[in-house]
Enzyme design. Structure first.
Site, PDB file in Angstrom:
ATOM      1  N   HIS A   8     -19.294  -9.357   3.314  1.00  0.00           N
ATOM      2  CA  HIS A   8     -18.417  -9.431   2.147  1.00  0.00           C
ATOM      3  C   HIS A   8     -17.895 -10.839   1.890  1.00  0.00           C
ATOM      4  O   HIS A   8     -17.347 -11.112   0.817  1.00  0.00           O
ATOM      5  CB  HIS A   8     -17.251  -8.452   2.316  1.00  0.00           C
ATOM      6  CG  HIS A   8     -17.685  -7.043   2.560  1.00  0.00           C
ATOM      7  ND1 HIS A   8     -17.517  -6.409   3.776  1.00  0.00           N
ATOM      8  CD2 HIS A   8     -18.315  -6.157   1.752  1.00  0.00           C
ATOM      9  CE1 HIS A   8     -18.000  -5.184   3.709  1.00  0.00           C
ATOM     10  NE2 HIS A   8     -18.495  -4.999   2.494  1.00  0.00           N
ATOM     11  N   CYS A  59      -4.045 -13.892  -0.324  1.00  0.00           N
ATOM     12  CA  CYS A  59      -5.336 -13.544  -0.922  1.00  0.00           C
ATOM     13  C   CYS A  59      -6.198 -14.805  -1.019  1.00  0.00           C
ATOM     14  O   CYS A  59      -5.708 -15.886  -1.353  1.00  0.00           O
ATOM     15  CB  CYS A  59      -5.116 -12.937  -2.307  1.00  0.00           C
ATOM     16  SG  CYS A  59      -6.650 -12.550  -3.185  1.00  0.00           S
ATOM     17  N   CYS A  62      -6.970 -15.437  -5.226  1.00  0.00           N
ATOM     18  CA  CYS A  62      -5.949 -15.808  -6.199  1.00  0.00           C
ATOM     19  C   CYS A  62      -4.666 -16.156  -5.458  1.00  0.00           C
ATOM     20  O   CYS A  62      -4.576 -16.004  -4.237  1.00  0.00           O
ATOM     21  CB  CYS A  62      -5.698 -14.678  -7.206  1.00  0.00           C
ATOM     22  SG  CYS A  62      -4.929 -13.210  -6.481  1.00  0.00           S
ATOM     23  N   HIS A  72       1.492  -4.265   1.329  1.00  0.00           N
ATOM     24  CA  HIS A  72       1.507  -4.841  -0.014  1.00  0.00           C
ATOM     25  C   HIS A  72       0.246  -5.653  -0.294  1.00  0.00           C
ATOM     26  O   HIS A  72      -0.249  -5.673  -1.433  1.00  0.00           O
ATOM     27  CB  HIS A  72       2.756  -5.703  -0.192  1.00  0.00           C
ATOM     28  CG  HIS A  72       4.021  -4.900  -0.183  1.00  0.00           C
ATOM     29  ND1 HIS A  72       5.253  -5.423   0.177  1.00  0.00           N
ATOM     30  CD2 HIS A  72       4.240  -3.591  -0.475  1.00  0.00           C
ATOM     31  CE1 HIS A  72       6.167  -4.474   0.097  1.00  0.00           C
ATOM     32  NE2 HIS A  72       5.578  -3.361  -0.287  1.00  0.00           N
ATOM     33  N   HIS A  76      -2.701  -4.989  -3.297  1.00  0.00           N
ATOM     34  CA  HIS A  76      -3.279  -6.049  -4.134  1.00  0.00           C
ATOM     35  C   HIS A  76      -4.805  -6.047  -4.023  1.00  0.00           C
ATOM     36  O   HIS A  76      -5.513  -6.156  -5.040  1.00  0.00           O
ATOM     37  CB  HIS A  76      -2.717  -7.406  -3.713  1.00  0.00           C
ATOM     38  CG  HIS A  76      -3.370  -8.565  -4.399  1.00  0.00           C
ATOM     39  ND1 HIS A  76      -3.058  -8.945  -5.689  1.00  0.00           N
ATOM     40  CD2 HIS A  76      -4.339  -9.427  -3.970  1.00  0.00           C
ATOM     41  CE1 HIS A  76      -3.797  -9.987  -6.028  1.00  0.00           C
ATOM     42  NE2 HIS A  76      -4.583 -10.305  -5.007  1.00  0.00           N
ATOM     43  N   HIS A  82      -9.923  -7.788  -4.540  1.00  0.00           N
ATOM     44  CA  HIS A  82      -9.971  -9.041  -3.776  1.00  0.00           C
ATOM     45  C   HIS A  82      -9.964  -8.664  -2.297  1.00  0.00           C
ATOM     46  O   HIS A  82      -8.916  -8.385  -1.726  1.00  0.00           O
ATOM     47  CB  HIS A  82      -8.774  -9.922  -4.133  1.00  0.00           C
ATOM     48  CG  HIS A  82      -8.816 -10.440  -5.529  1.00  0.00           C
ATOM     49  ND1 HIS A  82      -7.775 -11.157  -6.096  1.00  0.00           N
ATOM     50  CD2 HIS A  82      -9.801 -10.359  -6.488  1.00  0.00           C
ATOM     51  CE1 HIS A  82      -8.107 -11.482  -7.340  1.00  0.00           C
ATOM     52  NE2 HIS A  82      -9.328 -11.009  -7.593  1.00  0.00           N
ATOM     53  N   CYS A  95     -10.890  -8.619   6.285  1.00  0.00           N
ATOM     54  CA  CYS A  95     -11.707  -8.002   5.246  1.00  0.00           C
ATOM     55  C   CYS A  95     -11.229  -6.572   5.026  1.00  0.00           C
ATOM     56  O   CYS A  95     -11.227  -5.766   5.967  1.00  0.00           O
ATOM     57  CB  CYS A  95     -13.190  -8.009   5.633  1.00  0.00           C
ATOM     58  SG  CYS A  95     -14.234  -7.131   4.436  1.00  0.00           S
ATOM     59  N   CYS A 183      24.604   9.528  24.067  1.00  0.00           N
ATOM     60  CA  CYS A 183      24.833   8.418  25.001  1.00  0.00           C
ATOM     61  C   CYS A 183      23.616   8.183  25.882  1.00  0.00           C
ATOM     62  O   CYS A 183      23.368   7.061  26.325  1.00  0.00           O
ATOM     63  CB  CYS A 183      26.075   8.684  25.852  1.00  0.00           C
ATOM     64  SG  CYS A 183      26.043  10.236  26.774  1.00  0.00           S
ATOM     65  N   HIS A 477      28.602  11.756  31.049  1.00  0.00           N
ATOM     66  CA  HIS A 477      28.502  10.691  30.045  1.00  0.00           C
ATOM     67  C   HIS A 477      27.744   9.515  30.644  1.00  0.00           C
ATOM     68  O   HIS A 477      27.948   9.156  31.807  1.00  0.00           O
ATOM     69  CB  HIS A 477      29.903  10.257  29.608  1.00  0.00           C
ATOM     70  CG  HIS A 477      29.901   9.149  28.601  1.00  0.00           C
ATOM     71  ND1 HIS A 477      29.350   9.282  27.337  1.00  0.00           N
ATOM     72  CD2 HIS A 477      30.391   7.872  28.668  1.00  0.00           C
ATOM     73  CE1 HIS A 477      29.499   8.142  26.677  1.00  0.00           C
ATOM     74  NE2 HIS A 477      30.121   7.274  27.456  1.00  0.00           N
TER      75      HIS A 477
END
Length: 523
Positions: A8, A59, A62, A72, A76, A82, A95, A183, A477
């Site tokens: 690719h 990217c 771009c 995210h 894109h 891309h 890739c 606790c 405790h």
């Protein structure tokens, strides 16, 4: 990283592709000058959420920066088709079609050339580079730590209003709100957040989440928790998301009834181990769990079990991984040793009491002493080819970086449920050399001698956290002591953090003891 290359990349290798790639490396990855560092700090934010962290990628087709952790950059790539992006921290090429970091000889050559150029623009000292950094560059090369220039030192001196990390600094100290009998969780969180190597891992944003839903990843939540602890905020943190994830992934701990801190520790390490799979760096693991995740790198040790036939004296050896060592105490129903003169034992209000002094070393000696298995537990000897009586001895084949000792204070049986309150003296510094398999083998061969300083140091530990249980088996405790910096101790009681003395720590009952290796070797 895919070793076979990627087809690719051909869609990227068009006119001027090398120049475009060089610009990205120069401006946003290797940043060899103050100007490029400023540009990177200002420009490198996710174009969707505005975050600086979360493993930013750029990217290659771009101008777009996106979070890898929050997917995210994946969005894109899918929307724009891309399919190649570059990791802005380590320089690796990802890739999205292969769903892996890929190797390309031409691209790697560009990366190395630009990295060498960046070195020449910096003050480089090989002595400052650790082998750990060497393994994480992504292109098999070393890089140097930041060395401030004279101008930068002047700027630091003229801008004193900044947060300084000093020996008295309280960054990392933060209480935890009790959400209803939690606790048991809070004290373990305090111990984990003050484990040095675990802290360094999470604060350097090293986790690579591979879960379909990062919101269900316990490692991602621990990363957020470390950021909260070391943010400088002093108000108690509310660990509701952590509790929810623990309930989700360890169903036996769900609910608001009292739970066992040791059980939570093991469950948490197990879930973290499973969710850390994407962080494996591909190198051969050097631990009995055969895993390179951060949990196994820090907490996994190897326990050697030698079963010796009483007839032919043949030895069968197995090595099993462990995250903690559970130690029997005097006063339990498990045979321990004859009480020393002047000692006494008894049960009061469902609690077992033993007078006299017992040490952690005593418990370890008992743990590693030969045990006769008896006629009811005969095993088939590979030498005799028949079932024979045997002895069994446990020793440490490989020590973990962090050794956790679990003092078995809660005894559950068909006839008995009680807490053992025997006081166990534990040291600030612990030498595990006498309990190593290598020490036993040397003695058996008649070659035992005082270990060299280097070998001796490899097995030395320092105490950095103690978990205590106050109360009875039915109602109690949990609190913890944690070490801040070299010799400052603090007591963590849910939301309340108070300064403690070393005497307070060593005089405490002790339920879970956390020791850290004093000397580390990079592998």
């Amino acid at each position: 990283m895919s070793p076979a290359g990627c087809s690719h990349v051909n869609s990227f290798k068009v006119e001027n592709w090398k120049q475009n790639l060089r610009v990205i490396y120069q401006c946003f990855v290797w940043s060899g000058t103050p100007e490029t560092r400023k540009r990177k700090a200002k420009s490198c934010i996710c174009h969707m959420c505005g975050a600086h962290l979360n493993r930013l990628h750029s990217c290659l087709y771009c101008v777009f920066f996106g979070c890898f952790t929050k997917k995210h950059i994946h969005e894109h790539a899918k929307n724009k088709r891309h399919n190649l992006a570059i990791d802005l921290l380590y320089g690796g090429i990802y890739c999205f079609m292969c769903q892996d970091y890929i190797y390309d000889k031409d691209m790697e050559q560009v990366a190395k050339e630009e990295q060498r150029k960046a070195w020449k623009l910096q003050v480089f000292s090989p002595a400052l580079v650790s082998p750990y950094q060497y393994t994480m560059t992504g292109v098999g090369e070393k890089y140097s730590t930041w060395e401030p220039t004279k101008r930068e030192l002047e700027l630091l001196q003229h801008n004193p209003k900044r947060r300084k990390i000093t020996t008295n600094c309280t960054i990392g100290l933060r209480g935890l709100i009790n959400l209803g009998n939690t606790c048991f969780m809070n004290c373990i969180v305090q111990a984990l957040t003050h484990t040095p190597l675990l802290r360094d891992f999470f604060l350097s944003d090293r986790h690579k989440c591979e879960m379909q839903s990062p919101n269900s990843c316990l490692v991602c939540e621990m990363s957020t928790l470390f950021q909260e602890f070391y943010s400088g905020h002093r108000s108690p943190h509310i660990p509701y998301r952590l509790l929810h994830l623990v309930w989700t992934h360890a169903r036996h701990l769900a609910g608001y009834e009292q739970q066992d801190a040791h059980e939570f520790l093991i469950a948490a390490l197990d879930v973290l181990h499973r969710h850390c799979k994407g962080d494996d760096n591909g190198k051969k693991a050097n631990n009995p769990n055969h895993c390179n995740c951060i949990i196994d790198q820090i907490f996994t040790g190897g326990l050697q079990s030698d079963v010796t036939c009483q007839v032919c004296h043949g030895v069968s050896t197995t090595i099993d991984p462990f995250w903690d060592i559970s130690l029997d105490l005097p006063g339990s129903s498990t045979p321990f040793w004859p009480l020393s003169p002047g000692s006494d034992a008894g049960v009061v209000n469902g609690e077992s009491h033993v007078s006299g002094t017992t040490t952690l070393t005593d418990c370890l000696r008992r743990f590693t002493r030969p045990e006769h298995l008896g006629s009811s537990a005969k095993i088939k000897c590979s030498g005799c080819h028949s079932y024979q009586e045997s002895t069994k001895q446990l020793t440490m084949k490989k020590l973990p970086i962090v050794a956790c000792f679990h003092l078995k204070r809660f005894e559950h049986s068909a006839k008995l449920r009680r807490k053992i309150t025997t006081y166990v003296s534990f040291p600030l510094e612990l030498d595990m050399t006498p309990f190593m398999a290598s020490s036993k083998e040397s003695r058996m061969n008649g070659q035992y001698q005082q270990p060299s300083d280097s070998l001796h140091n490899d097995n030395k530990y320092s105490l950095f956290a103690v978990v205590n249980h106050q109360g009875t088996l039915e109602s109690g405790h949990y609190t913890s002591f944690i070490r801040q910096h070299k010799d400052q101790w603090f007591k963590c009681d849910d939301a309340i953090i108070t300064k403690a003395s070393i005497k307070d720590v060593l005089d405490s009952e002790g339920y879970l003891l956390f020791y850290h290796k004093q000397f580390l070797e990079y592998e």
